[in-house]
Design a protein around this motif. Structure first.
Motif, mmCIF file in Angstrom:
data_model
loop_
_atom_site.group_PDB
_atom_site.id
_atom_site.type_symbol
_atom_site.label_atom_id
_atom_site.label_comp_id
_atom_site.label_asym_id
_atom_site.label_seq_id
_atom_site.Cartn_x
_atom_site.Cartn_y
_atom_site.Cartn_z
ATOM 1 N N THR A 256 0.909 -1.273 -0.089
ATOM 2 C CA THR A 256 0.030 0.075 0.136
ATOM 3 C C THR A 256 0.968 1.029 -0.105
ATOM 4 O O THR A 256 0.660 2.274 -0.679
ATOM 5 N N ALA A 257 1.942 1.391 0.858
ATOM 6 C CA ALA A 257 2.819 2.350 0.957
ATOM 7 C C ALA A 257 3.235 2.581 -0.506
ATOM 8 O O ALA A 257 3.730 3.801 -1.046
ATOM 9 N N ARG A 258 4.055 1.326 -0.982
ATOM 10 C CA ARG A 258 4.508 1.558 -2.510
ATOM 11 C C ARG A 258 3.570 2.079 -3.501
ATOM 12 O O ARG A 258 3.932 3.035 -4.266
ATOM 13 N N GLU B 38 1.877 6.599 -7.026
ATOM 14 C CA GLU B 38 0.849 7.529 -7.392
ATOM 15 C C GLU B 38 1.322 8.881 -7.129
ATOM 16 O O GLU B 38 1.098 9.828 -7.820
ATOM 17 N N ARG B 39 2.133 9.220 -5.904
ATOM 18 C CA ARG B 39 2.614 10.345 -5.653
ATOM 19 C C ARG B 39 3.495 10.807 -6.643
ATOM 20 O O ARG B 39 3.421 12.054 -7.387
ATOM 21 N N ARG B 40 4.291 9.855 -7.046
ATOM 22 C CA ARG B 40 5.455 10.318 -8.368
ATOM 23 C C ARG B 40 4.553 10.645 -9.600
ATOM 24 O O ARG B 40 4.844 11.669 -10.213
ATOM 25 N N LEU B 41 3.456 9.938 -9.831
ATOM 26 C CA LEU B 41 2.814 10.279 -10.990
ATOM 27 C C LEU B 41 2.201 11.491 -11.114
ATOM 28 O O LEU B 41 1.758 12.202 -11.899
ATOM 29 N N ASN C 62 4.627 21.668 -8.820
ATOM 30 C CA ASN C 62 4.632 21.203 -7.644
ATOM 31 C C ASN C 62 6.009 20.334 -7.032
ATOM 32 O O ASN C 62 5.782 19.458 -6.010
ATOM 33 N N SER C 63 6.964 20.545 -7.966
ATOM 34 C CA SER C 63 8.008 19.823 -7.749
ATOM 35 C C SER C 63 9.316 20.495 -8.332
ATOM 36 O O SER C 63 9.139 21.426 -8.982
ATOM 37 N N LEU D 128 -1.648 16.042 -3.490
ATOM 38 C CA LEU D 128 -1.375 14.634 -3.304
ATOM 39 C C LEU D 128 -1.646 14.210 -2.405
ATOM 40 O O LEU D 128 -2.072 12.669 -2.114
ATOM 41 N N ASP D 129 -1.487 14.759 -0.977
ATOM 42 C CA ASP D 129 -1.545 14.086 0.363
ATOM 43 C C ASP D 129 -2.832 14.924 0.879
ATOM 44 O O ASP D 129 -3.002 14.316 1.977
#
Length: 524
Positions: free
Chosen positions: A49-51, A56-59, A65-66, A330-331
Motif C-alpha cells: 500500500t505504501a509503495r 501514485e505520488r510520483r505520477l 509542484n516539484s 497529492l497528500d
C-alpha cells in the motif's frame, strides 16, 4: 484425528482424553501459524500500500509542484497555476515601464531629399531655387552586414641625411598578412557562447551574411583567446562576489568528455560567476573559490553541502511553495495550503514595505507572521507522525514521508526560511541563480558534451563575462571587442545593493549606433 461436530467432540472427551489433548495442541499450533501468516500478510499489504501511494505520488508530480523541469511535463502538462497568485494590475506593461521603440536619430548616415518638381495644384514646374515651406522626416533603419577590409601598409623610408631605412609600424594587433578584426571575433564568440549556436551554424550564418566561410578551428581559437583575456575579469568578479552581502548559489549537471560534471554558479543582480568541477558537493564548491571565504547571506535550495560553510543562509521559498503544493494536492493536507498562503502573504508585505521605502516590517506584524508559521508547523507535524519503529533493528535512519521531511525542514531552518522578513536584501526565492543556469541546459541539448575540460572552463569564464556585462546594462559586443583588445570590463566595487535594483555602472566603451550584426565589420 479430525472432529467435525459437537457430538464427536463430546464423545472424544469422554472416551479418549489423550486424543483431545493432542487435538488441542494441534489446534494451538495451527492458530499460531495462522497468526504468524496473518501478521506477515498484513505487513506485506502495508508495504505494498505504501509503495502504491509512493508511485501514485510520483505520477502526480510535475514542474509546478516539484523541482522537475517543465520539459518533463510532456504534452499532458497541467493547467497553469502561478505561485504568484492573481493581481489587480492589468496585463501588459505597467505605468513607469520604460518600453522600447525605434527612435529617430538626429544625425542619420544618409539623407535623401524628396522634392516635388511639379505643382499639384496647377501642374506647372517648381523651380529648384524655390524655398521649401516645411519638411517632414521619416527614417528607415536597414540592417547590413559585410566584411569591410582595411589594408595597412607599412612603408620603408630612407633618410636622405644618414641613409638609414626606417619602416612604419603596424597598429597593435595587426600581426598577420590577413586576419579577422575584433568585431568579427566578438560576433563569433557571442554566437558561440551566449547564443550557443553550433559551430556549423555559426559558419553558415557568417557565410550567409558575408559570403565568407569561417573555419571550425578559427572558432575554437577565438574561444581560447577570449578566455585568456578574461582572467583579470574572473579574479575581480570572484573578489566582488566574496564581498557581496547576498549571493545566490545553485548547481546543475554538465557533461564533459562524456562524463557527468557539475556547473556551479554564484549570482547577484550585477555579477555572475560560473565554474565547472567533477564533483557536485563541498569539493566542487570549494574549488569555485567563493563560498569558503564568503561572509554574507548564501541563498540556496537547502542542499546539504551548503550547510558546511560558515556563513548565513537563506532558503529558496520557491522550492517550498512547490513542495507545499504537492502535499496539498497529492497528500490532501490543508496545513500545506495555509503555509503556502502565509509565505505569499509575508512576501507581499515585504514588497509593500520596500515600495514604501521602509527598511523593516512593523515588529507586531513579524511576530504575528512568525506565530502563524509555528502554528502551521505544529499542524504539519500532527498530520505526519513519525513511522512506527521497525520490529527488528535496521541500519540507517527510518524512512519518512515527503511531507514529514518537508515540515521538519521548515521547522529546523525556520530562521533561514523567514530571513527575507528581517533582511530586505534577501530575496524570497533563489530565482536569480536558477535563471542564470537555465540556459546551460540548452547548451547541453545542443552539444551534448564538452570535448575537453579546458573547453568547459573557457565556456564558463566567457559566459560569466557576458552575463555580468548584460546585468550591468552595457553593450555586450562592444565589451567583447574591448576584451579581444586586452581591456575587458572589470566590475567596480559593489555597494549594498537592493536585490530588485541592479547597479548599472556607466559604460566607458565608445557609443555605437550600429545594429548588433554589424559587429561583423572587421577592425584591427
Amino acid at each position: 484425528m479430525e472432529l467435525r461436530t459437537k457430538e464427536e467432540i463430546i464423545i472424544a472427551c469422554g472416551t479418549a482424553p489423550e486424543q483431545v489433548a493432542d487435538l488441542v495442541l494441534v489446534l494451538q499450533a495451527q492458530v499460531q501459524t495462522l497468526q504468524t501468516d496473518l501478521a506477515s500478510a498484513l505487513h506485506q499489504v502495508q508495504a505494498l500500500t505504501a509503495r502504491v501511494q509512493e508511485l501514485e505520488r510520483r505520477l502526480g508530480l510535475h514542474s509546478r509542484n516539484s523541482g522537475k523541469p517543465p520539459s518533463s511535463d510532456g504534452y499532458g502538462k497541467p493547467a497553469p497555476k502561478s505561485l504568484r497568485g492573481k493581481s489587480d494590475r492589468p496585463s501588459g506593461g505597467q505605468p513607469g515601464h520604460p518600453g522600447h521603440r525605434l527612435e529617430m536619430r538626429e544625425n542619420p548616415d544618409h539623407t535623401v531629399v524628396h522634392r516635388p518638381s511639379v505643382c499639384a495644384g496647377c501642374g506647372k514646374h517648381l523651380p529648384a531655387e524655390t524655398r521649401a515651406q516645411n519638411m517632414e522626416r521619416r527614417q528607415v533603419f536597414e540592417l547590413k552586414a559585410y566584411f569591410e577590409v582595411t589594408e595597412h601598409q607599412a612603408e620603408a623610408v630612407r633618410c636622405q641625411c644618414c641613409g638609414a631605412v626606417t619602416r612604419g609600424v603596424f597598429p597593435d594587433g595587426v600581426t598577420a598578412p590577413t586576419q579577422y578584426g575584433r568585431g568579427t571575433k566578438a560576433f563569433a564568440a557571442y554566437c558561440d557562447v551566449y547564443q550557443m549556436l553550433p559551430s556549423e551554424r555559426i559558419r553558415e550564418l557568417v557565410h550567409d551574411l558575408t559570403g565568407h566561410w569561417l573555419s571550425e578551428g578559427t572558432l575554437y581559437n577565438l574561444r581560447t583567446e577570449l578566455a585568456g583575456a578574461l582572467e583579470p575579469f574572473e579574479a575581480e568578479a570572484r573578489a566582488q562576489l566574496i564581498a557581496a552581502p547576498v549571493v545566490n548559489y545553485d548547481e546543475t549537471g554538465l557533461r564533459v568528455e562524456g562524463k557527468l560534471h557539475w556547473l556551479h554558479s554564484a549570482s547577484t543582480s550585477a555579477l555572475t560567476a560560473y565554474t565547472v568541477h567533477a564533483k557536485r558537493g563541498i569539493e566542487g564548491m570549494r574549488a569555485a573559490g567563493i563560498l569558503p571565504t564568503f561572509g554574507g547571506v548564501a541563498v540556496h535550495d537547502g542542499w546539504a553541502p551548503y550547510w558546511g560553510f560558515q556563513c548565513l543562509h537563506a532558503l529558496c521559498n520557491g522550492h517550498h511553495q512547490r513542495e507545499l503544493r504537492a502535499v496539498e494536492e497529492l497528500d490532501q493536507q490543508p496545513w500545506a495550503a495555509a503555509m503556502r498562503d502565509l509565505l505569499s502573504t509575508a512576501n507581499e508585505a515585504v514588497d509593500a514595505a520596500v515600495s514604501a521605502d521602509q527598511e523593516h516590517l512593523p515588529s507586531e506584524l513579524v511576530v504575528s507572521l512568525t506565530a502563524q508559521y509555528d502554528a502551521l508547523i505544529a499542524q504539519g507535524l500532527d498530520a505526519n507522525p513519525l513511522p512506527d519503529p521497525p520490529s527488528a533493528p535496521r541500519r540507517g535512519r527510518p524512512k519518512k514521508s515527503k511531507a514529514r521531511n518537508l515540515v521538519e525542514r521548515l521547522q529546523t531552518h525556520r530562521e533561514d526560511v523567514l530571513r527575507f522578513l528581517h533582511d530586505f536584501r534577501v530575496p524570497f526565492t533563489n530565482n536569480r541563480a536558477e535563471q542564470d543556469i537555465r540556459m546551460i541546459k540548452v547548451q547541453q541539448k545542443i552539444s551534448g558534451t564538452f570535448r575537453s575540460d579546458a573547453a568547459a572552463h573557457e565556456f564558463c569564464r566567457i559566459r560569466s563575462y557576458i552575463s555580468t556585462v548584460k546585468k550591468q546594462g552595457l553593450p555586450v559586443l562592444d565589451w567583447l571587442r574591448q576584451a579581444f583588445q586586452g581591456h575587458p570590463f572589470l566590475p567596480g566595487a559593489l555597494a549594498d545593493e537592493d536585490p530588485a535594483t541592479p547597479s548599472r555602472p556607466v559604460s566607458t566603451a565608445p557609443q555605437r549606433h550600429d545594429p548588433p550584426v554589424a559587429a561583423l565589420v572587421s577592425s584591427p
